[in-house]
Write an enzyme that holds these catalytic residues in place. Structure first.
Site, PDB file in Angstrom:
ATOM      1  N   SER B 185     101.857 -28.927  32.992  1.00  0.00           N
ATOM      2  CA  SER B 185     102.459 -28.447  31.746  1.00  0.00           C
ATOM      3  C   SER B 185     103.881 -27.949  31.893  1.00  0.00           C
ATOM      4  CB  SER B 185     101.598 -27.337  31.154  1.00  0.00           C
ATOM      5  OG  SER B 185     101.512 -26.251  32.059  1.00  0.00           O
ATOM      6  N   HIS B 213      96.712 -31.571  28.953  1.00  0.00           N
ATOM      7  CA  HIS B 213      97.956 -32.129  28.395  1.00  0.00           C
ATOM      8  C   HIS B 213      97.966 -33.653  28.398  1.00  0.00           C
ATOM      9  CE1 HIS B 213     100.310 -28.405  27.872  1.00  0.00           C
ATOM     10  NE2 HIS B 213      99.510 -27.946  28.822  1.00  0.00           N
ATOM     11  N   LYS B 244      95.678 -29.049  21.874  1.00  0.00           N
ATOM     12  CA  LYS B 244      96.937 -29.802  21.993  1.00  0.00           C
ATOM     13  C   LYS B 244      96.832 -31.070  21.134  1.00  0.00           C
ATOM     14  CE  LYS B 244      98.028 -27.308  26.063  1.00  0.00           C
ATOM     15  NZ  LYS B 244      97.023 -26.241  25.879  1.00  0.00           N
TER      16      LYS B 244
END
Lengths: 82, 399
Positions: B185, B213, B244
């Protein structure tokens, strides 16, 4: 098998070139406090030390490792377990 | 020292930020206008630091599903799944995750953070070892702290260092859980997962991959790095988040191992917390379908990432090691300068994340940018124009 003193001597030689305040390096030197290293540099130094002794030092024992002597004792302990 | 004295230093640091009139860690989003625009601290900004990779937070189908669940099932579940029972939608979402990943077992958690705590605090026991990439997320480190296992780090993305440490463990390598992330990240780089998976297999260890992610971002179907690298069969536990690409809150784990299902009876971060609200689960179910069928969203996301990365590169910015939708702009070691850069970007309509050491991989501060499929090319050009102006004023790039 290496004695504690052997390990300590090798450790002092390994740390000396990596630490800016290494002139007065002894068994009682604190890794964070006296060596002029921040936490990130201490982690890098530990990786050099691990490679030198071919050991992995678990991060959950690090709260007990304050001085160079503490680190030598921990490496001695790990090498003894092999 | 009295109980509260330990907070003095932190309090002083916070006051300094307050006096400067710049606090990047406590901004107020006064109004959220779309997945890519908001009013933040009184400024209308383009959002380029919110991990909203597929831009699904305002998708009408997600909102409609959440509204329906809210009306029919209420605002919350008021307790844990063990005590209050499993809602049918929680179980349905678990089935859908299992089908999506083609794995037999799946568990949904209340957050991605709790998913990591649950796995790491429960899977490795006192005689076992956790071997984690040094750049792993705080939730992984916190899970390790809750585990009685020995915890060893290996150098970030360094397969040789991982192999060396597995060799040192000898027979204990078979009692080891290797933990890595798909897409990291901070620097936006990916793990060399094929090599990692092959090495863990050679030593008989288990592999856990946090695809927080990379879900929706990597892989033909959006399953993450393991799919992109063709090593899904070698991954023992895949962990991820709804917060996300799926645009909600929650976490999940899928696995080929039956033991994942047993964790429901022993993992404290699963047992002792309230389950996700019906609206969160409902919107996530729709978002997972959109993600699975989201080839076009992924194409737009990567096209936007490339446009922004290329633009920053042309400006002369120092960027991360790899092009991905997470784009770090490396700044100086000066916190004050970096704060001013971040603040001027905000004042000029650009919202990104400011990250300072020790949260950064070295001693430098960085601006962490994340791209979205919902960004328009015009928004990206606007971001680049503002970056050029602010960075030039601070000597980060030439005029």
């Amino acid at each position: 098998m290496k004695t504690y003193q052997d390990i300590l001597n090798e450790l002092l030689e390994t740390i000396r070139p990596l630490a800016p305040n290494a002139d007065s390096l002894t068994e009682d030197t604190e890794l964070m406090g006296n060596l002029g290293l921040d936490s990130m540099k201490v982690m890098n130094l530990l990786q050099e030390v691990e490679d030198h002794f071919d050991v992995s030092i678990p991060i959950n024992v690090l709260p007990d490792v304050r001085t160079v002597g503490d680190l030598a004792r921990k490496i001695h302990e790990i090498l003894g377990e092999r | 020292m009295k109980l509260l004295e330990k907070f003095q230093a932190l309090g002083q640091a916070r006051d300094q930020l307050k006096n400067l009139g710049v606090d990047p860690f406590n901004v107020v989003v006064e109004k959220i206008l779309s997945p890519t625009e908001a009013i933040v601290n009184g400024h209308r900004v383009i959002l380029a630091g919110t991990n909203n990779y597929l831009g699904l937070t305002f998708h009408p189908e997600c909102i409609a599903a959440a509204e329906k669940a809210l009306r029919e099932e209420g605002c919350g579940t008021t307790g844990s799944r063990m005590a209050n029972g499993n809602y049918a939608d929680h179980l349905a979402l678990e089935r859908e995750f299992a089908e999506f990943y083609r794995k037999p077992y799946s568990v949904v958690f209340s957050t991605g953070y709790l998913a990591n705590l649950a796995l790491l605090s429960t899977l490795p026991g006192a005689d076992d070892v956790i071997l984690l990439d040094a750049d792993c997320h705080a939730s992984i480190y916190d899970g390790c702290k809750m585990s009685p296992a020995e915890v060893i780090r290996f150098r970030h993305n360094d397969v040789d260092d991982l192999a060396k440490r597995l060799r040192r463990l000898k027979d204990r390598a078979q009692r080891t859980l290797v933990v890595v992330e798909g897409l990291y990240s901070m620097l936006g780089d990916t793990a060399p997962l094929k090599a990692i998976a092959e090495i863990k297999d050679e030593y008989g260890a288990c592999l856990m991959v946090d695809e927080a992610h990379s879900l929706g971002v990597l892989g033909e179907s959006g399953r993450g790095l393991a799919e992109a690298e063709g090593v899904e069969a070698l991954v023992d536990f895949t962990v991820g988040t709804f917060s996300k690409s799926l645009g909600a809150i929650g976490g999940y784990c899928v696995s080929p191992h039956r033991e994942l299902d047993i964790l429901r009876y022993t993992a404290r971060p699963y047992i002792f917390t309230a389950s996700s609200s019906p609206a969160q689960i409902a919107s996530t179910r729709v978002a997972l379908r959109l993600l699975r069928d989201g080839g076009e969203l992924r194409r737009r996301l990567w096209s936007n990432a490339e446009r922004f990365h290329q633009g920053l590169s042309s400006l002369g910015c120092q960027l991360g090691p790899q092009m991905s939708p997470v784009i770090p702009i490396l700044l100086s070691e000066s916190r004050e300068d970096s704060l001013l850069v971040w603040h001027e970007l905000l004042q000029n309509g650009v919202y990104v994340n400011l990250v300072m050491p020790p949260a950064t991989p070295d001693h430098r501060c960085l601006l962490r940018c994340s791209m979205s499929a919902a960004h328009t090319p015009e928004q990206i050009d606007q971001l680049l124009e503002t970056c050029a102006k602010v960075f030039a004023a601070h000597g980060l790039v030439s005029h």
